[in-house]
Design a protein around this motif. Structure first.
Motif, PDB file in Angstrom:
ATOM      1  N   PRO A 143      37.583  52.439  10.660  1.00 28.47           N
ATOM      2  CA  PRO A 143      37.552  53.338   9.512  1.00 28.47           C
ATOM      3  C   PRO A 143      37.445  52.516   8.239  1.00 28.47           C
ATOM      4  N   PRO A 144      36.835  53.064   7.213  1.00 31.03           N
ATOM      5  CA  PRO A 144      36.684  52.301   5.983  1.00 31.03           C
ATOM      6  C   PRO A 144      38.036  52.014   5.335  1.00 31.03           C
ATOM      7  N   ALA A 145      38.118  50.876   4.685  1.00 29.89           N
ATOM      8  CA  ALA A 145      39.341  50.501   3.978  1.00 29.89           C
ATOM      9  C   ALA A 145      39.337  51.161   2.605  1.00 29.89           C
ATOM     10  N   SER A 146      40.515  51.586   2.168  1.00 27.88           N
ATOM     11  CA  SER A 146      40.638  52.141   0.830  1.00 27.88           C
ATOM     12  C   SER A 146      41.406  51.135  -0.027  1.00 27.88           C
ATOM     13  N   PRO A 147      41.289  51.211  -1.327  1.00 30.16           N
ATOM     14  CA  PRO A 147      42.001  50.270  -2.191  1.00 30.16           C
ATOM     15  C   PRO A 147      43.517  50.396  -2.026  1.00 30.16           C
ATOM     16  N   TRP A 148      44.217  49.247  -2.003  1.00 31.21           N
ATOM     17  CA  TRP A 148      45.678  49.241  -1.939  1.00 31.21           C
ATOM     18  C   TRP A 148      46.217  49.937  -3.179  1.00 31.21           C
ATOM     19  N   LYS A 149      47.282  50.744  -3.000  1.00 25.69           N
ATOM     20  CA  LYS A 149      47.856  51.474  -4.129  1.00 25.69           C
ATOM     21  C   LYS A 149      49.363  51.606  -3.940  1.00 25.69           C
ATOM     22  N   ALA A 150      50.120  51.191  -4.950  1.00 23.60           N
ATOM     23  CA  ALA A 150      51.573  51.356  -4.921  1.00 23.60           C
ATOM     24  C   ALA A 150      51.913  52.835  -4.789  1.00 23.60           C
ATOM     25  N   GLY A 151      52.998  53.137  -4.069  1.00 20.51           N
ATOM     26  CA  GLY A 151      53.423  54.512  -3.867  1.00 20.51           C
ATOM     27  C   GLY A 151      52.803  55.164  -2.653  1.00 20.51           C
ATOM     28  N   TYR A 159      52.134  55.529   1.419  1.00 15.19           N
ATOM     29  CA  TYR A 159      52.734  55.224   2.717  1.00 15.19           C
ATOM     30  C   TYR A 159      51.627  54.697   3.614  1.00 15.19           C
ATOM     31  N   TYR A 160      51.815  53.495   4.175  1.00 14.47           N
ATOM     32  CA  TYR A 160      50.841  52.882   5.070  1.00 14.47           C
ATOM     33  C   TYR A 160      51.395  52.830   6.486  1.00 14.47           C
ATOM     34  N   ARG A 161      50.525  53.144   7.449  1.00 10.95           N
ATOM     35  CA  ARG A 161      50.876  53.077   8.870  1.00 10.95           C
ATOM     36  C   ARG A 161      50.307  51.801   9.468  1.00 10.95           C
ATOM     37  N   VAL A 162      50.877  51.366  10.575  1.00 13.63           N
ATOM     38  CA  VAL A 162      50.370  50.190  11.281  1.00 13.63           C
ATOM     39  C   VAL A 162      48.889  50.421  11.597  1.00 13.63           C
ATOM     40  N   GLY A 163      48.059  49.440  11.264  1.00  8.32           N
ATOM     41  CA  GLY A 163      46.632  49.523  11.536  1.00  8.32           C
ATOM     42  C   GLY A 163      45.797  50.013  10.369  1.00  8.32           C
ATOM     43  N   ASP A 164      46.442  50.603   9.331  1.00  8.09           N
ATOM     44  CA  ASP A 164      45.684  51.041   8.160  1.00  8.09           C
ATOM     45  C   ASP A 164      44.994  49.840   7.526  1.00  8.09           C
ATOM     46  N   LEU A 165      43.791  50.072   6.986  1.00  6.41           N
ATOM     47  CA  LEU A 165      43.046  49.031   6.300  1.00  6.41           C
ATOM     48  C   LEU A 165      43.009  49.320   4.811  1.00  6.41           C
ATOM     49  N   VAL A 166      43.204  48.268   4.013  1.00  2.77           N
ATOM     50  CA  VAL A 166      43.114  48.390   2.562  1.00  2.77           C
ATOM     51  C   VAL A 166      42.298  47.220   2.020  1.00  2.77           C
ATOM     52  N   THR A 167      41.810  47.408   0.815  1.00  2.00           N
ATOM     53  CA  THR A 167      41.176  46.298   0.108  1.00  2.00           C
ATOM     54  C   THR A 167      42.044  45.953  -1.089  1.00  2.00           C
ATOM     55  N   TYR A 168      42.072  44.661  -1.391  1.00  2.00           N
ATOM     56  CA  TYR A 168      42.818  44.193  -2.560  1.00  2.00           C
ATOM     57  C   TYR A 168      42.152  42.909  -3.044  1.00  2.00           C
ATOM     58  N   ASN A 169      41.756  42.896  -4.320  1.00  2.00           N
ATOM     59  CA  ASN A 169      41.075  41.739  -4.923  1.00  2.00           C
ATOM     60  C   ASN A 169      39.898  41.249  -4.080  1.00  2.00           C
ATOM     61  N   GLY A 170      39.118  42.182  -3.527  1.00  2.00           N
ATOM     62  CA  GLY A 170      37.910  41.835  -2.793  1.00  2.00           C
ATOM     63  C   GLY A 170      38.123  41.449  -1.338  1.00  2.00           C
ATOM     64  N   SER A 171      39.362  41.459  -0.856  1.00  2.00           N
ATOM     65  CA  SER A 171      39.651  41.139   0.542  1.00  2.00           C
ATOM     66  C   SER A 171      40.148  42.383   1.255  1.00  2.00           C
TER      67      SER A 171
END
Length: 73
Positions: free
Chosen positions: A25-33, A35-47
């Motif tokens: 599944p596509p990664a979404s930008p990391w965001k404070a607040g 709730y993330y589950r094991v296996g969720d993908l996020v992007t942060y500073n291009g990674s």
């Protein structure tokens, strides 16, 4: 001259083996607040990072700061 008795058996069907894995599944930008589950993908500073432990993200808990919560992929 060949002499066949009975019905000839059909040729086997060859099914190709997939060479790629299912699309993640596509990664979404990391965001404070959030709730993330094991296996969720996020992007942060291009990674891209995969969540290693379920948690609610707080300011300062960015993926590169907590390697026990996030693994870079």
């Amino acid at each position: 001259v060949a002499n066949f008795t009975g019905t000839p058996s059909p040729s086997p069907t060859i099914t190709p083996t997939p060479t790629s894995s299912p699309t993640s599944p596509p990664a979404s930008p990391w965001k404070a607040g959030t709730y993330y589950r094991v296996g969720d993908l996020v992007t942060y500073n291009g990674s891209t990072y995969r969540c290693l432990a379920a948690h609610t993200a707080y300011p300062g808990w960015e993926p590169p700061n907590y390697d026990f919560l996030w693994a870079r992929v």
